[in-house]
Scaffold this active site. Structure first.
Site, PDB file in Angstrom:
ATOM      1  CG  ASN A 196      43.932  36.173  39.704  1.00  6.90           C
ATOM      2  OD1 ASN A 196      44.982  35.567  39.927  1.00  6.90           O
ATOM      3  ND2 ASN A 196      42.963  35.673  38.962  1.00  6.90           N
TER       4      ASN A 196
ATOM      5  CE  LYS B  44      43.214  36.902  35.452  1.00  9.87           C
ATOM      6  NZ  LYS B  44      42.358  37.108  34.261  1.00  9.87           N
TER       7      LYS B  44
ATOM      8  CG  HIS C 260      39.456  33.195  38.002  1.00  9.97           C
ATOM      9  ND1 HIS C 260      39.543  33.135  36.631  1.00  9.97           N
ATOM     10  CD2 HIS C 260      39.595  34.505  38.333  1.00  9.97           C
ATOM     11  CE1 HIS C 260      39.738  34.352  36.153  1.00  9.97           C
ATOM     12  NE2 HIS C 260      39.772  35.204  37.166  1.00  9.97           N
TER      13      HIS C 260
ATOM     14  CD  GLU D  50      41.765  33.529  33.702  1.00 12.54           C
ATOM     15  OE1 GLU D  50      41.638  34.649  33.193  1.00 12.54           O
ATOM     16  OE2 GLU D  50      42.609  33.276  34.601  1.00 12.54           O
TER      17      GLU D  50
ATOM     18  CD  GLU E  55      36.807  37.628  38.594  1.00 10.76           C
ATOM     19  OE1 GLU E  55      37.648  38.525  38.500  1.00 10.76           O
ATOM     20  OE2 GLU E  55      37.100  36.426  38.531  1.00 10.76           O
TER      21      GLU E  55
ATOM     22  N   GLY F  53      39.563  40.198  30.915  1.00 10.27           N
ATOM     23  CA  GLY F  53      40.661  40.261  29.959  1.00 10.27           C
ATOM     24  C   GLY F  53      40.276  40.756  28.583  1.00 10.27           C
TER      25      GLY F  53
ATOM     26  CB  SER G  13      38.223  44.685  31.766  1.00 11.81           C
ATOM     27  OG  SER G  13      38.508  43.557  30.970  1.00 11.81           O
TER      28      SER G  13
END
Length: 257
Positions: A16, A18, A104, A106, A174, A180, A220
């Site tokens: 991904n 992003k 996701h 985010e 996730e 991150g 990560s």
């Protein structure tokens, strides 16, 4: 449709990208991936999918070797029409893109996408011929409150409500606290949640679906952590964020050699 499912789960590695990249940096990354292809596991043994920013997809599509499939990072729950700023499943498919990431964390956190909307997006994408990387995962507060499974099962139930063909879906676990942050779930933590999700799918749907559906880990992941995670029985691959923009992504794919 159970007969169409591949009972021996083929590893899946997604990158991904992003909201990152310029024409120059994306070109350099494509060169790295193309150059590494001969050293990677055969395409028959692993699915590798990368998700560039939408505006970069045509360039990546034209330059990247077919070993690597391409995914969109998001799509609308609606079709074409008066939806300024949206990207429809029809458009994604029209460009020959077969995958899309939906749900996701985010998107959930920054853009207010709740379980119901995520479920509608998954349903719409599948009905329009796309395959879906459907994301679930708990926050640190939810994990500390022992709500991990309750949160993930609620997210998964909303997604499952719109699934017409499980062979077209990869579930990405996730944990939000690992995305991150540099903090990676231990192989044991990932295996525990993946096994619980598989048991939940078995109970709610069927043993065949549970044994066939791919459940991948994201948060990560690095080249150094990938092999230990990949060794776990119910970890079928990865959805990689920052490391997918670096040569380390090659090492992560190679965890499935």
């Amino acid at each position: 449709f159970v007969n169409t499912l591949v009972m021996a789960r083929k590893p899946f590695v997604g990158g991904n990208w992003k909201c990152n990249g310029s024409k120059e940096s994306v070109g350099a990354l494509v060169d790295i991936l193309n150059g590494a292809e001969s050293s990677l596991p055969p395409a028959s043994t692993v699915d590798v999918v990368v998700a560039p920013v939408a505006i970069h997809i045509p360039f990546v599509q034209s330059a990247l070797k077919p070993y690597f499939a391409i995914s969109a990072q998001n799509c609308s729950a609606q079709g074409n029409g008066a939806y300024t700023g949206e990207l429809s499943a029809d458009m994604i498919k029209d460009f020959g893109i077969s995958w899309v990431i939906i749900g996701h964390s985010e998107r959930r956190k920054l853009y207010g996408e709740g379980n119901e909307l995520v479920g509608k997006k998954v349903e719409h994408a599948l009905k329009n011929g796309l395959s879906v990387i459907a994301c679930i995962g708990e926050t640190l507060e939810q994990r500390e409150a022992n709500e991990t499974l309750a949160v993930c099962e609620a997210q998964l139930s909303a997604i499952a409500a719109g699934i017409s063909d499980w062979s077209k879906v990869v579930i990405a676990y996730e944990p939000v606290w690992a995305i991150g942050t540099g903090v990676v779930a231990t192989p044991e933590q990932a295996q525990e949640v993946h096994a619980s999700l598989r048991a939940f799918i078995k109970t709610k749907f069927s043993a065949d679906i549970a044994s066939a559906v791919r459940i991948i880990y994201g948060g990560s992941v690095t080249g150094d952590s990938a092999s230990n995670l990949a060794s776990k029985e119910d970890v079928d691959g990865f959805l990689v964020g920052g490391a997918s923009l670096k040569p380390d992504f090659v090492k992560i794919i190679s965890a499935f050699k």
